[in-house]
Design an enzyme around this catalytic site. Structure first.
Site, PDB file in Angstrom:
ATOM      1  N   ASP A  20       0.857  -1.191   0.000  1.00 53.49           N
ATOM      2  CA  ASP A  20       0.000   0.000   0.000  1.00 53.49           C
ATOM      3  C   ASP A  20       0.890   1.237   0.000  1.00 53.49           C
ATOM      4  OD1 ASP A  20      -1.666  -1.976   2.291  1.00 53.49           O
ATOM      5  OD2 ASP A  20      -2.487  -1.494   0.324  1.00 53.49           O
ATOM      6  N   GLU A 277       1.518  -6.382  -5.262  1.00 57.13           N
ATOM      7  CA  GLU A 277       1.200  -5.549  -6.432  1.00 57.13           C
ATOM      8  C   GLU A 277       2.430  -4.884  -7.028  1.00 57.13           C
ATOM      9  OE1 GLU A 277      -2.400  -3.347  -6.054  1.00 57.13           O
ATOM     10  OE2 GLU A 277      -1.711  -1.711  -7.318  1.00 57.13           O
TER      11      GLU A 277
HETATM   12  O1  TRH Z   1       4.571  -5.977   0.593  1.00 60.22           O
HETATM   13  P1  TRH Z   1       3.499  -6.501  -0.271  1.00 60.22           P
HETATM   14  O2  TRH Z   1       3.002  -7.843   0.050  1.00 60.22           O
HETATM   15  O3  TRH Z   1       2.271  -5.498  -0.265  1.00 60.22           O
HETATM   16  C1  TRH Z   1       0.939  -5.977  -0.353  1.00 60.22           C
HETATM   17  C2  TRH Z   1       0.386  -5.672  -1.724  1.00 60.22           C
HETATM   18  O4  TRH Z   1       0.550  -4.333  -2.026  1.00 60.22           O
HETATM   19  C3  TRH Z   1      -1.079  -5.998  -1.790  1.00 60.22           C
HETATM   20  O5  TRH Z   1      -1.647  -5.540  -3.011  1.00 60.22           O
HETATM   21  C4  TRH Z   1      -1.804  -5.337  -0.649  1.00 60.22           C
HETATM   22  O6  TRH Z   1      -3.133  -5.765  -0.667  1.00 60.22           O
HETATM   23  C5  TRH Z   1      -1.164  -5.729   0.645  1.00 60.22           C
HETATM   24  O7  TRH Z   1       0.201  -5.312   0.639  1.00 60.22           O
HETATM   25  C6  TRH Z   1      -1.880  -5.093   1.791  1.00 60.22           C
HETATM   26  O8  TRH Z   1       3.999  -6.542  -1.798  1.00 60.22           O
HETATM   27  P2  TRH Z   1       4.304  -5.390  -2.829  1.00 60.22           P
HETATM   28  O9  TRH Z   1       3.023  -4.860  -3.402  1.00 60.22           O
HETATM   29  O10 TRH Z   1       5.298  -5.939  -3.772  1.00 60.22           O
HETATM   30  O11 TRH Z   1       4.973  -4.227  -2.001  1.00 60.22           O
HETATM   31  C7  TRH Z   1       6.299  -4.346  -1.556  1.00 60.22           C
HETATM   32  C8  TRH Z   1       6.959  -2.986  -1.670  1.00 60.22           C
HETATM   33  O12 TRH Z   1       8.210  -2.986  -0.986  1.00 60.22           O
HETATM   34  C9  TRH Z   1       7.256  -2.644  -3.117  1.00 60.22           C
HETATM   35  O13 TRH Z   1       7.045  -1.260  -3.322  1.00 60.22           O
HETATM   36  C10 TRH Z   1       8.716  -2.966  -3.251  1.00 60.22           C
HETATM   37  C11 TRH Z   1       9.228  -2.567  -1.889  1.00 60.22           C
HETATM   38  N1  TRH Z   1      10.479  -3.204  -1.496  1.00 60.22           N
HETATM   39  C12 TRH Z   1      11.591  -2.399  -1.383  1.00 60.22           C
HETATM   40  O14 TRH Z   1      11.545  -1.196  -1.637  1.00 60.22           O
HETATM   41  N2  TRH Z   1      12.757  -2.954  -0.992  1.00 60.22           N
HETATM   42  C13 TRH Z   1      12.867  -4.280  -0.696  1.00 60.22           C
HETATM   43  O15 TRH Z   1      13.970  -4.736  -0.324  1.00 60.22           O
HETATM   44  C14 TRH Z   1      11.705  -5.111  -0.830  1.00 60.22           C
HETATM   45  C15 TRH Z   1      11.815  -6.576  -0.545  1.00 60.22           C
HETATM   46  C16 TRH Z   1      10.498  -4.537  -1.232  1.00 60.22           C
END
Ligand code: TRH
Length: 383
Positions: A20, A277
């Protein structure tokens, strides 16, 4: 004549995890950096954001990072002076007092609800749908990210592909990126990012990697699937710089990298298990082999999201390799450990055969209107 930057308020309530915050911050950064907009990101829990956006101080009332003002909110008691555009990220809703302030404004802001990303066909019809807020009658629109020309598209920074391709031409860049997360990788190893949700399917996959003929270095961001890995490693969990090695598998715990450097991490990997996402979309821009772990929903609705995505993504792909990706992805999302372990060798063999298809997929998606630019155009047309 230079146009005054439009004032945007993006409102984000963190459900859990990082997506999010990740999506809202990525949008905010693009609006500020690429479109010169004045952006305030209101977030109720800034801690997850601070983990991926180091400049954010979770204890401060406000931080400014990459041109974005990050403030704690929305809270009923927080005074709110509406600007020109309000983005309700993921339909979390706005406090009544905020909606009243918007209704009182001489020129009510353009109010857009940014939906979660889905490949399901309904997004085409729901995109840009008007749905006035019932209590005040304020105009409100729904914006659906998506994989078709009928949706609002995906977030993609200007120059992303050029940066990706330049990174790939420079072996030192990959070496430096992997070193920056403490990963030591032999040239013949497959580097796999393991950014999944907790799942019973993980230990059998780790067994398959450990028992396989080819070395695998699995990069596990700290805090990801801790229990499953703890059980699998018999309590000898890896720590940054101290991988846990069994057979052909080196399980390397890595720190979270800043979101601005997450793409470089993906570009350094030979494959990735991504989730939710934002990382899901970034793996597609990276054109690396990936399996998507959809955010599990109690009613199992995520399985339809996975099926809809695979149908779109694999359409036109070579049949055998496509079936291998589908089987691996479905087993992952069903928590089917034996199925996932059995699907790993075909998935691994399919990687090369789908390289052209992954590139074509990214190019097709990139040929469509980009999400942030689409929002700017839509909002400007209503100001
Ligand atoms: O962390 P998530 O599982 O977030 C989820 C999804 O957004 C989902 O749609 C929502 O319903 C739920 O949260 C509540 O996965 P996502 O979407 O990949 O978000 C991870 C974020 O973290 C993404 O912007 C990438 C960032 N990230 C980094 O910046 N550095 C890192 O080392 C890692 C592992 C991730």
């Amino acid at each position: 004549m230079a146009r005054d930057p439009t004032r945007w308020d993006i409102v984000c309530r963190v459900v859990d995890n990082y997506g999010d915050a990740g999506v809202a911050f990525r949008l905010a950064r693009m609006l500020a950096i690429e479109h010169g907009e004045r952006v305030t990101l209101w977030i109720d829990d800034p801690v997850p954001l601070a983990r991926i956006a180091p400049g954010v101080d979770p204890l401060a009332a406000a931080s400014t990072v990459d041109g974005v003002t990050v403030r704690r909110g929305p809270a009923a008691g927080t005074p709110f002076e509406p600007g020109d555009v309000v983005i309700d990220a993921f339909g979390a809703g706005l406090p009544d007092g905020w909606v009243d302030a918007m209704a009182r404004a001489a020129r009510p802001p353009v109010w857009i609800v940014l939906e979660y990303l889905t490949a399901e066909p309904w997004a085409d019809g729901a995109h840009r749908r008007a749905s006035p807020e019932p209590r005040t009658g304020l105009a409100r629109w729904y914006w659906c990210p998506g994989f078709t020309a009928a949706t609002g598209g995906l977030l993609r920074e200007a120059g992303l592909f050029a940066r990706r391709d330049a990174f790939r031409r420079d072996p030192a860049a990959r070496k430096a990126t992997l070193a920056s997360v403490g990963a030591e990788v032999s040239p013949d190893a497959r580097v796999a990012l393991l950014f999944c949700y907790p799942t019973p399917a993980l230990p059998p996959l780790l067994d398959a990697w450990a028992d396989g003929d080819d070395p695998v270095v699995a990069l596990v961001p700290q805090g990801v699937a801790v229990d499953a890995i703890d059980r699998w490693a018999g309590g000898r969990v890896p720590h940054p710089g101290e991988p846990y090695v069994r057979g052909s598998l080196a399980l390397a715990s890595i720190p979270f990298v800043a979101q601005a450097g997450f793409d470089e991490l993906l570009w350094s990997c030979d494959l990735a298990i991504v989730r939710g996402e934002d990382s899901f979309v970034r793996a597609q821009w990276a054109t690396i082999p990936f399996a998507w772990h959809a955010y599990p929903q109690a009613d199992g609705a995520h399985h339809a999201k996975v099926a809809a995505f695979l149908d779109r993504h694999l359409a036109g792909a070579p049949t055998g390799p496509a079936a291998a990706v589908r089987r691996f992805t479905e087993a992952l999302n069903q928590g089917d450990g034996p199925g996932l372990a059995a699907a790993w060798p075909p998935f691994d063999r399919a990687r090369a055969g789908l390289a052209d298809h992954r590139r074509a997929w990214a190019e097709t998606l990139a040929s469509r209107p980009e999400l942030a630019a689409g929002l700017v155009e839509f909002a400007r047309g209503r100001l």
